[in-house]
Design an enzyme around this catalytic site. Structure first.
Site, PDB file in Angstrom:
ATOM      1  N   SER A   1       6.082   2.284   2.026  1.00  0.00           N
ATOM      2  CA  SER A   1       4.812   2.967   2.281  1.00  0.00           C
ATOM      3  C   SER A   1       4.805   3.514   3.719  1.00  0.00           C
ATOM      4  O   SER A   1       5.741   4.211   4.101  1.00  0.00           O
ATOM      5  CB  SER A   1       3.665   1.979   2.036  1.00  0.00           C
ATOM      6  OG  SER A   1       2.464   2.663   1.904  1.00  0.00           O
TER       7      SER A   1
ATOM      8  N   ARG B   1     -11.208  -0.926   2.235  1.00  0.00           N
ATOM      9  CA  ARG B   1     -10.113  -1.682   1.632  1.00  0.00           C
ATOM     10  C   ARG B   1     -10.164  -1.581   0.105  1.00  0.00           C
ATOM     11  O   ARG B   1      -9.139  -1.451  -0.556  1.00  0.00           O
ATOM     12  CB  ARG B   1     -10.216  -3.138   2.064  1.00  0.00           C
ATOM     13  CG  ARG B   1      -9.245  -4.073   1.379  1.00  0.00           C
ATOM     14  CD  ARG B   1      -7.801  -3.702   1.656  1.00  0.00           C
ATOM     15  NE  ARG B   1      -6.888  -4.753   1.215  1.00  0.00           N
ATOM     16  CZ  ARG B   1      -5.576  -4.646   1.261  1.00  0.00           C
ATOM     17  NH1 ARG B   1      -5.015  -3.533   1.705  1.00  0.00           N
ATOM     18  NH2 ARG B   1      -4.813  -5.634   0.865  1.00  0.00           N
TER      19      ARG B   1
ATOM     20  N   ASP C   1       4.080   4.817  -9.206  1.00  0.00           N
ATOM     21  CA  ASP C   1       3.424   5.006  -7.905  1.00  0.00           C
ATOM     22  C   ASP C   1       2.829   6.415  -7.860  1.00  0.00           C
ATOM     23  O   ASP C   1       3.554   7.399  -7.786  1.00  0.00           O
ATOM     24  CB  ASP C   1       4.467   4.822  -6.794  1.00  0.00           C
ATOM     25  CG  ASP C   1       3.871   4.927  -5.392  1.00  0.00           C
ATOM     26  OD1 ASP C   1       2.689   5.281  -5.260  1.00  0.00           O
ATOM     27  OD2 ASP C   1       4.615   4.639  -4.431  1.00  0.00           O
TER      28      ASP C   1
ATOM     29  N   HIS D   1       2.087   1.584  -6.683  1.00  0.00           N
ATOM     30  CA  HIS D   1       2.651   1.639  -5.338  1.00  0.00           C
ATOM     31  C   HIS D   1       3.047   0.255  -4.821  1.00  0.00           C
ATOM     32  O   HIS D   1       4.110   0.078  -4.230  1.00  0.00           O
ATOM     33  CB  HIS D   1       1.610   2.280  -4.410  1.00  0.00           C
ATOM     34  CG  HIS D   1       2.033   2.404  -2.990  1.00  0.00           C
ATOM     35  ND1 HIS D   1       3.121   3.146  -2.609  1.00  0.00           N
ATOM     36  CD2 HIS D   1       1.517   1.865  -1.849  1.00  0.00           C
ATOM     37  CE1 HIS D   1       3.252   3.073  -1.288  1.00  0.00           C
ATOM     38  NE2 HIS D   1       2.301   2.301  -0.810  1.00  0.00           N
ATOM     39  N   ASP D   2       2.187  -0.728  -5.048  1.00  0.00           N
ATOM     40  CA  ASP D   2       2.424  -2.071  -4.518  1.00  0.00           C
ATOM     41  C   ASP D   2       3.645  -2.766  -5.114  1.00  0.00           C
ATOM     42  O   ASP D   2       4.007  -3.852  -4.652  1.00  0.00           O
ATOM     43  CB  ASP D   2       1.185  -2.954  -4.731  1.00  0.00           C
ATOM     44  CG  ASP D   2       0.299  -2.987  -3.492  1.00  0.00           C
ATOM     45  OD1 ASP D   2       0.671  -2.348  -2.490  1.00  0.00           O
ATOM     46  OD2 ASP D   2      -0.750  -3.643  -3.531  1.00  0.00           O
TER      47      ASP D   2
END
Lengths: 391, 211
Positions: A162, A232, A328, A361-362
């Site tokens: 990232s 967040r 992602d 993505h994570d």
């Protein structure tokens, strides 16, 4: 906000369990992209493993937006495990029995490296919005100063996912001779309009919170808890895939048999996001979030090379291993392919693999055996070429 | 370590011939490199600076974990990214008939590579001709497909077809070797009529006329 104050003092102590902290730029300040100057400034970092005799086994890990130097736990603030325990440690892909792994808190961060929550020596009060705007390149320049301090000329590898991957790309462009290999994971060579848009939502949430006080909240001892939590929450959604969210939560209700016909967290996914938001506030600074997201938005490697990304990599001898993740949508494979294309155009040494995962993505932070096998093999091959003794 | 006795090698006799055509210490691009068998051998035995393109994640991961530099990509879209003459050899093993645009890719191979090494399965092999003649059905050509509808070979060609295409495109065939059904190099050369009948596969070393 005692928790956040603890974060700085923990890194301050110099106790290796809490990480190291060094003053950089005392002789020659760091000149930022904005032309502001910074120095002397504090940089907090953590190391794992042992540096070998000829200092050839160092790996710099670059952390992402909300990460920090504590790759392995327990985290000094949250007490939780580190953010890349799957990847780093004895016997892991980044084997700390072989490699000397360094990770530094980024410039603008809030875990001991200088950031907007620190005291501005010119005013004696917290910087707040007087902190200079920083860029990914500035972060890399600061890390290069740390390597100078550690007297490490060349990294065996610079690795990150990232925003960490953006730093990796910047490293290879700014200091190709200092990177034997470079591994950007789930990253891009520039921030897309969509990336910027999501960050703007987060920033607006923080700035719309009255407790943000135009960035001066530390003076009044307040904190934009709600704003940062919402930022967040919005960000967290972008790190996951639709499939992952659905698998985890579906439309399941939270501790109740039926909907409440109100605005409580009826759904598990709401409860999860609220928890993500609240626990984030305990360990992260709101102004840091503004500054670091801004740095990412400004990132565009091609821009300073006439708009042609390939030009950025001219004569770069670094060996690249580029990794993307199928699901992602924040830094999609197409962005990684742009980098591969640019590297091919200058006949650079590049490997590229797209990891099949539906976790979004994570996934780069998670247990993805194909990613570990591929990267591990890449590093082994490079270690042979570098003449590293890995017995 | 690459071993020529591994099952991968016995299944792909063309790879041995391809490897023999590559000069040591050169720059090589293997297009459709699979799990990196050929690239690994070329790296270890001939000291080449090798790169690969492979479409499957499994293949790429296998290659990269062998220390090879391989990108996941599609030959038909990604070759265009390489600069002219970036390699001494561009290799394409047995996949030409599976491409949508074999003619364009052949030209691309000879743009990014100063030479190309191409192996093809020969649709003109006597057994395939006989199969079509007697059975009246399309031969499988070693593709292990369920039937004609799922064969990867979109553009089947014979050795003669390939030679004709090279002639049309101004491509010089520097070397040509046929493999019989046991994977042995055959003696048939000359006009190619026998080769086209008795070669099950063929390997070509190609260059452009103006080289």
């Amino acid at each position: 906000m005692t928790d956040r104050q603890f974060s700085a003092t923990a890194a301050n102590s110099g106790n290796s369990a809490d990480g190291f902290r060094v003053q950089l730029g005392g002789n020659k300040p760091l000149r930022l992209d904005s032309e502001a100057e910074l120095g002397p400034f504090a940089m907090a970092y953590q190391t794992y493993g042992t540096l070998n005799q000829d200092k050839s086994n160092a790996i710099l890990v670059c952390h992402a937006l909300t990460g920090d130097q504590f790759i392995l736990g327990p985290h000094p603030v949250s007490g939780r495990s580190g953010w890349w325990e799957h990847m780093v440690g004895p016997g892991k892909t980044l084997d700390t029995a072989r490699y000397y792994v360094i990770c530094a808190n980024v410039l603008g961060g809030c875990m001991g490296t200088v950031g907007p929550q620190d005291i501005n020596p010119q005013t004696g009060a917290s910087y707040g919005l007087d902190f200079p705007v920083i860029t990914i390149k500035d972060m890399v320049e600061a890390q290069a100063m740390l390597l100078d301090y550690l007297e490490i000329d060349q990294l065996f590898s610079v690795i990150g996912g990232s925003m960490g991957g953006m730093q990796v790309l910047q490293w290879a462009v700014s200091y190709p001779e200092r990177c034997f290999t470079a591994v950007p994971i789930a990253a891009a060579a520039r921030h897309s309009a969509q990336n910027i848009a999501f960050h703007e939502v987060g920033r607006q949430a923080i700035m719309a919170d009255p407790e943000w006080s135009e960035g001066g909240y530390l003076v009044g001892d307040t904190f934009p808890v709600r704003g940062l939590a919402v930022a967040r929450m919005a960000g967290h959604i972008t790190y996951l895939s639709e499939a992952a969210l659905h698998r985890k939560f579906g439309r399941e209700l939270q501790d109740r048999a039926e909907v409440s016909y109100g605005f409580d967290a009826d759904f598990q996914v709401e409860s999860y996001l609220r928890h993500q938001g609240i626990s984030f506030v305990e360990r992260f600074d709101a102004n840091s979030y503004l500054y670091i997201t801004r740095a990412m938005d400004y990132f565009d490697l091609a821009a300073e090379h006439g708009g042609v990304l390939a030009n950025a990599f001219q004569d770069v001898e670094t060996r690249f291993c580029i990794i993307s993740i199928t699901s992602d949508w924040l830094y999609p494979t197409s962005e990684s392919r742009e980098v591969v294309r640019a590297l091919n155009a200058v006949a650079a040494n590049v490997s590229f693999v797209e990891i099949v995962s539906d976790k979004g993505h994570d996934a780069f932070l998670l247990d993805e055996p194909t990613m570990f096998d591929t990267l591990g093999g890449f590093l082994n091959g490079a270690a042979k070429l570098r003449g590293l003794d890995l017995t | 370590m690459a071993s020529r006795n591994s099952p991968g090698w016995t299944k792909r006799p063309d790879l041995t011939l391809i490897a023999e055509m590559v000069e040591p210490g050169t720059r090589v691009l293997d297009v459709g490199c699979g799990d990196g068998l050929l690239l690994e051998l070329l790296t270890e035995e001939k000291g080449v600076d090798g790169r690969g393109v492979e479409i499957s994640q499994e293949g790429v991961s296998a290659c990269v974990s062998r220390g090879l530099s391989v990108i996941q990509g599609n030959a038909e879209t990604d070759l265009y990214d390489y600069p002219d003459g970036a390699f001494d050899y561009a290799i394409l093993g047995l996949t030409l008939p599976a491409l949508h645009q074999p003619r364009e890719i052949l030209l691309e191979l000879l743009r990014v590579g100063r030479r190309a090494i191409v192996s093809i399965p020969n649709s003109g092999f006597w057994r395939h001709r006989l199969h079509l003649l007697i059975e009246g059905r399309i031969p499988d050509m070693g593709a292990h497909a369920e039937g004609w509808y799922d064969t990867p070979n979109l553009h089947p060609c014979t050795i003669r077809d390939f030679v004709m295409l090279c002639r049309t495109l101004g491509i010089v065939i520097e070397r040509r070797v046929q493999l019989d059904s046991r994977g042995r190099a055959t003696r048939f050369h000359g006009t190619g009529a026998f080769a086209n009948l008795f070669g099950e596969q063929a390997v070509f070393l190609l260059s452009k006329k103006n080289n």
